[in-house]
Design a protein around this motif. Structure first.
Motif, mmCIF file in Angstrom:
data_model
loop_
_atom_site.group_PDB
_atom_site.id
_atom_site.type_symbol
_atom_site.label_atom_id
_atom_site.label_comp_id
_atom_site.label_asym_id
_atom_site.label_seq_id
_atom_site.Cartn_x
_atom_site.Cartn_y
_atom_site.Cartn_z
ATOM 1 N N ARG C 44 0.830 -1.211 0.000
ATOM 2 C CA ARG C 44 0.000 0.000 0.000
ATOM 3 C C ARG C 44 0.867 1.265 0.000
ATOM 4 N NH1 ARG C 44 -2.128 3.493 3.301
ATOM 5 N NH2 ARG C 44 -1.035 2.732 5.145
ATOM 6 N N ARG C 45 2.038 1.170 0.673
ATOM 7 C CA ARG C 45 2.903 2.350 0.776
ATOM 8 C C ARG C 45 3.787 2.540 -0.459
ATOM 9 N NH1 ARG C 45 4.443 2.864 7.167
ATOM 10 N NH2 ARG C 45 2.456 2.087 7.950
ATOM 11 N N GLY C 46 3.698 1.591 -1.392
ATOM 12 C CA GLY C 46 4.485 1.741 -2.618
ATOM 13 C C GLY C 46 5.933 1.331 -2.495
ATOM 14 N N HIS C 47 6.265 0.613 -1.422
ATOM 15 C CA HIS C 47 7.632 0.117 -1.287
ATOM 16 C C HIS C 47 7.828 -1.113 -2.168
ATOM 17 C CE1 HIS C 47 7.633 2.898 1.896
ATOM 18 N NE2 HIS C 47 7.262 2.115 2.890
ATOM 19 N N ILE C 48 9.089 -1.396 -2.489
ATOM 20 C CA ILE C 48 9.406 -2.669 -3.134
ATOM 21 C C ILE C 48 9.498 -3.735 -2.048
ATOM 22 C CG2 ILE C 48 11.202 -3.955 -4.367
ATOM 23 C CD1 ILE C 48 11.736 -1.470 -6.039
ATOM 24 N N PHE C 49 8.745 -4.815 -2.252
ATOM 25 C CA PHE C 49 8.688 -5.917 -1.284
ATOM 26 C C PHE C 49 9.698 -6.977 -1.689
ATOM 27 C CE2 PHE C 49 7.416 -10.141 -0.117
ATOM 28 C CZ PHE C 49 6.878 -10.045 1.151
ATOM 29 N N ILE C 50 10.515 -7.446 -0.738
ATOM 30 C CA ILE C 50 11.520 -8.482 -1.015
ATOM 31 C C ILE C 50 11.381 -9.610 0.004
ATOM 32 C CG2 ILE C 50 14.007 -8.970 -1.170
ATOM 33 C CD1 ILE C 50 14.403 -5.931 -1.663
ATOM 34 N N ASN C 51 11.439 -10.841 -0.472
ATOM 35 C CA ASN C 51 11.630 -11.938 0.476
ATOM 36 C C ASN C 51 12.517 -13.017 -0.148
ATOM 37 O OD1 ASN C 51 10.026 -13.630 -1.089
ATOM 38 N ND2 ASN C 51 8.279 -13.596 0.307
ATOM 39 N N GLY C 52 12.725 -14.084 0.605
ATOM 40 C CA GLY C 52 13.631 -15.135 0.158
ATOM 41 C C GLY C 52 12.966 -16.174 -0.728
ATOM 42 N N ALA C 53 11.791 -15.831 -1.227
ATOM 43 C CA ALA C 53 11.049 -16.738 -2.114
ATOM 44 C C ALA C 53 10.802 -18.077 -1.435
ATOM 45 C CB ALA C 53 11.771 -16.913 -3.458
ATOM 46 N N CYS C 54 10.511 -18.011 -0.150
ATOM 47 C CA CYS C 54 10.266 -19.216 0.642
ATOM 48 C C CYS C 54 8.789 -19.309 1.002
ATOM 49 C CB CYS C 54 11.132 -19.195 1.905
ATOM 50 S SG CYS C 54 10.761 -17.806 2.989
ATOM 51 N N GLY C 56 5.642 -20.126 3.920
ATOM 52 C CA GLY C 56 5.420 -19.704 5.295
ATOM 53 C C GLY C 56 5.047 -18.238 5.419
ATOM 54 N N LEU C 57 5.454 -17.641 6.529
ATOM 55 C CA LEU C 57 5.028 -16.273 6.829
ATOM 56 C C LEU C 57 5.505 -15.263 5.790
ATOM 57 C CD1 LEU C 57 5.525 -16.274 10.726
ATOM 58 C CD2 LEU C 57 3.474 -16.850 9.403
ATOM 59 N N PRO C 58 6.747 -15.348 5.290
ATOM 60 C CA PRO C 58 7.138 -14.381 4.245
ATOM 61 C C PRO C 58 6.293 -14.513 2.977
ATOM 62 C CG PRO C 58 9.084 -15.327 5.273
ATOM 63 C CD PRO C 58 7.904 -16.115 5.780
ATOM 64 N N ASN C 59 5.761 -15.708 2.742
ATOM 65 C CA ASN C 59 4.877 -15.865 1.581
ATOM 66 C C ASN C 59 3.489 -15.299 1.848
ATOM 67 O OD1 ASN C 59 4.595 -16.912 -1.148
ATOM 68 N ND2 ASN C 59 3.079 -18.312 -0.254
ATOM 69 N N ASP C 60 3.021 -15.415 3.050
ATOM 70 C CA ASP C 60 1.761 -14.739 3.400
ATOM 71 C C ASP C 60 1.897 -13.236 3.144
ATOM 72 O OD1 ASP C 60 0.526 -17.096 4.290
ATOM 73 O OD2 ASP C 60 1.221 -16.825 6.343
ATOM 74 N N ALA C 61 3.029 -12.687 3.546
ATOM 75 C CA ALA C 61 3.258 -11.253 3.342
ATOM 76 C C ALA C 61 3.344 -10.928 1.857
ATOM 77 C CB ALA C 61 4.540 -10.824 4.064
ATOM 78 N N LEU C 62 4.006 -11.788 1.094
ATOM 79 C CA LEU C 62 4.136 -11.573 -0.348
ATOM 80 C C LEU C 62 2.778 -11.457 -1.020
ATOM 81 C CD1 LEU C 62 5.621 -11.740 -3.172
ATOM 82 C CD2 LEU C 62 5.177 -14.193 -3.023
ATOM 83 N N LEU C 63 1.910 -12.426 -0.743
ATOM 84 C CA LEU C 63 0.614 -12.444 -1.424
ATOM 85 C C LEU C 63 -0.187 -11.191 -1.087
ATOM 86 C CD1 LEU C 63 -0.242 -16.233 -0.969
ATOM 87 C CD2 LEU C 63 0.706 -15.087 -2.990
ATOM 88 N N ALA C 67 -1.389 -8.213 -3.631
ATOM 89 C CA ALA C 67 -2.803 -7.813 -3.689
ATOM 90 C C ALA C 67 -2.958 -6.313 -3.474
ATOM 91 C CB ALA C 67 -3.606 -8.598 -2.647
ATOM 92 N N ALA C 68 -2.031 -5.735 -2.717
ATOM 93 C CA ALA C 68 -2.083 -4.292 -2.454
ATOM 94 C C ALA C 68 -1.331 -3.493 -3.523
ATOM 95 C CB ALA C 68 -1.498 -3.998 -1.072
ATOM 96 N N GLY C 69 -0.891 -4.176 -4.583
ATOM 97 C CA GLY C 69 -0.299 -3.456 -5.708
ATOM 98 C C GLY C 69 1.195 -3.245 -5.632
ATOM 99 N N GLY C 70 1.858 -3.892 -4.684
ATOM 100 C CA GLY C 70 3.307 -3.702 -4.544
ATOM 101 C C GLY C 70 4.098 -4.433 -5.620
ATOM 102 N N PHE C 71 5.294 -3.931 -5.902
ATOM 103 C CA PHE C 71 6.218 -4.668 -6.766
ATOM 104 C C PHE C 71 6.997 -5.611 -5.862
ATOM 105 C CE2 PHE C 71 10.037 -5.555 -9.173
ATOM 106 C CZ PHE C 71 9.532 -5.761 -10.450
ATOM 107 N N THR C 72 7.041 -6.892 -6.242
ATOM 108 C CA THR C 72 7.582 -7.896 -5.329
ATOM 109 C C THR C 72 8.764 -8.635 -5.951
ATOM 110 O OG1 THR C 72 5.997 -9.539 -6.136
ATOM 111 C CG2 THR C 72 5.350 -8.255 -4.212
ATOM 112 N N VAL C 73 9.772 -8.862 -5.127
ATOM 113 C CA VAL C 73 11.026 -9.479 -5.561
ATOM 114 C C VAL C 73 11.314 -10.694 -4.677
ATOM 115 C CG1 VAL C 73 13.517 -9.138 -5.798
ATOM 116 C CG2 VAL C 73 11.930 -7.250 -6.312
#
Lengths: 207, 207, 207, 207
Positions: C44-54, C56-63, C67-73
């Protein structure tokens, strides 16, 4: 070794041996004889022998270095001895093996950084990769000429194809013993860069 | 992208651009024009543009890719934006920069692995390093011929100097748009190896 | 972002999300809700989202970020999408995936260096590894407290077990939105070290 | 060492020593005495001694291992001896030093992978980083208990904080000689994983 501020600490010279691990070069008797002589000389002089724990010419050098009493180190791309032997199909006769788990490409970098100077005998694409790393990081390099592969093409590649300078810390000879004499002199005359990518601030970034 | 088991998941194609960051090639107007056209085409086609966040020809391509609306990624050797700008003297106009802190050599590896296929324009020793990585890891490669440096010498280096085969996933053209057409076809036709150093068990170890 | 010498160049903030990819934490509804809210806020804040492509919880955050329109890496340990999906059994819904081929351990390092600041939610041994990297390299860290695993134990680990100082660029909150407010402030207030291992010359080497 | 298929090849056991390089632990006379005894035992038994070429407790162990006739290896974060001595302010009395140029974090990974088993004495955040790597990669670990820092907290961290199992290849003793006996037994009883991140397919991904 005497550091710029007078710090004195003796370390045995570490010589890395790179070259063909596959391809036509590894069955060329002249290349193999040169690799063997190279290993013998490294062991006989009391240097620490390093290679990428691969088959082929670097392994010919390894066996000779061991027979001559040298301490030998292998930097393996594999994570384990099992993977080294069964997936990489690689020898492991060294006195000390580092199973880096890094694969070939990062392994090549550690392999080169582990040595005070590297010697190339024969060589295809993988060896060319190692040459570009050693070149870019200012490592002294000895080329065993007339050993097949890229061994007679380094000035051609650097100067004519890449349009770069051949630095003075690269030496050539087709006699491994004479080459080692030259390389030892070069290692003393041209200290390594103090930091990684040091040349950035000196010459701009190579491309 | 359709995986072997029918898994379907769409990802934008990722095209890496390698090439001269210094040396005579970066002031050659023909090479610069080709780099610019290349970047424009990558951006126009909606691919993700990747380079090593270096100056020179890859930066010419970057600026054009951005102007054409592409999403651009830089894989920096530096640890921080400050080090990137002030020590590496490198541009950072990308939409997304990874400050790897790895230096040039490991950066080159990540740079290449980040892309589905890489394009080389011009190129000296550093680019030759990247070419050997892409070659050894089976990555599709497009060469912009007639762009200076090593751009017209790849078959010579692989076949004549290294005595290796030129694989079918390397394509050549001196028109960047035609080259991208060929590279896109090649990326679809020759899937990447499934694991690092996959070729070990297939063809033996390259040297 | 304004560099010390007045260089101005806008980049979207890059926020890394680390945390439990397995273990009891990933089925805790409170932890999952916090991870989801965290991702939504980052997107929502327009930040680039990064996780370890794993998973669990980082994947919950990714999805949620998507959905909120972020660019995800995603920074994957695998060499290929195939290996990512079939050996690592990991999700790959990101807009941009880097298949590093580095395995978990080096992947963790690149993962953390890719972000301007990292957020930890839940977390076991793997997350503790990432925490120690972020701590040692001076990266701003936000801890989602009351999210299970190590989330309530960071001061205990740093101060009581390791006998080290808790630096001022680590912030805590159990409300992900409030935590992101704090982390954004911290990222501005505590610039990253300019070079890797910068602390060596400042505070001696941490052990 | 006997491989699963009956391959026999003798290698001297490689024992890594990790622990506090700074902080209050390095001036604790009990911790220092234990580190010294540990090094003496490693050297006396003819094992190859490995550490991160850092100051503090691992250096106490190094000096003792050398005095006892051991062959000693240092895996340095620095690119050069000069940087090692003048920036990292680190000792370099080892028989063989690898100047990795990788910085602390990647150095830690190579450091651990170089050893058949690692021993931890004292330890703060950096040592905790090394512990998480060794844990995640299935390396046998010996903990010198009652040596300060995290040495008495490993079960607490793994089981209570991270909610993970304490694997059977971690052994504990406050007598370094007894600990080495246990670790040698453990190294024989619990072979290393054959490939990096092997546990992925066995137990799911740790978080």
């Amino acid at each position: 070794m005497v550091l710029p501020d007078g710090n004195k600490h003796y370390h045995r010279l570490k010589i890395g041996v790179m070259g063909s691990a596959s391809g036509p070069q590894i069955s060329d008797p002249i290349a193999r004889a040169k690799a063997t002589t190279l290993g013998t000389e490294i062991g006989r002089r009391g240097h620490i022998f390093i290679n990428g724990a691969c088959p082929g010419l670097p392994n010919d050098a390894l066996l000779a270095a061991q027979a001559a009493g040298g301490f030998t180190v292998g930097i393996s791309p594999a994570f384990s001895e099992y993977q080294h032997v069964h997936e990489y199909l690689s020898p492991h006769d060294h006195d000390f093996l580092v199973y880096t788990g890094l694969g070939f490409m990062e392994r090549d970098i550690i392999n080169i950084r582990s040595a005070d100077g590297v010697v190339i005998v024969g060589g295809g694409i993988g060896t060319l990769n190692e040459f570009t790393i050693a070149y870019d990081e200012g490592r002294p390099i000895g080329i065993v000429t007339n050993s097949g592969g890229i061994s007679n093409s380094i000035p051609h590649i650097v100067e004519e194809l890449c349009k770069r300078e051949l630095p003075p810390n690269i030496v050539f000879d087709d006699d491994p013993a004479v080459l080692l004499d030259k390389l030892e002199t070069t290692i003393r005359a041209f200290p390594l860069p103090l930091v990684k990518d040091a040349r950035v601030t000196k010459h701009g970034i190579a491309g």
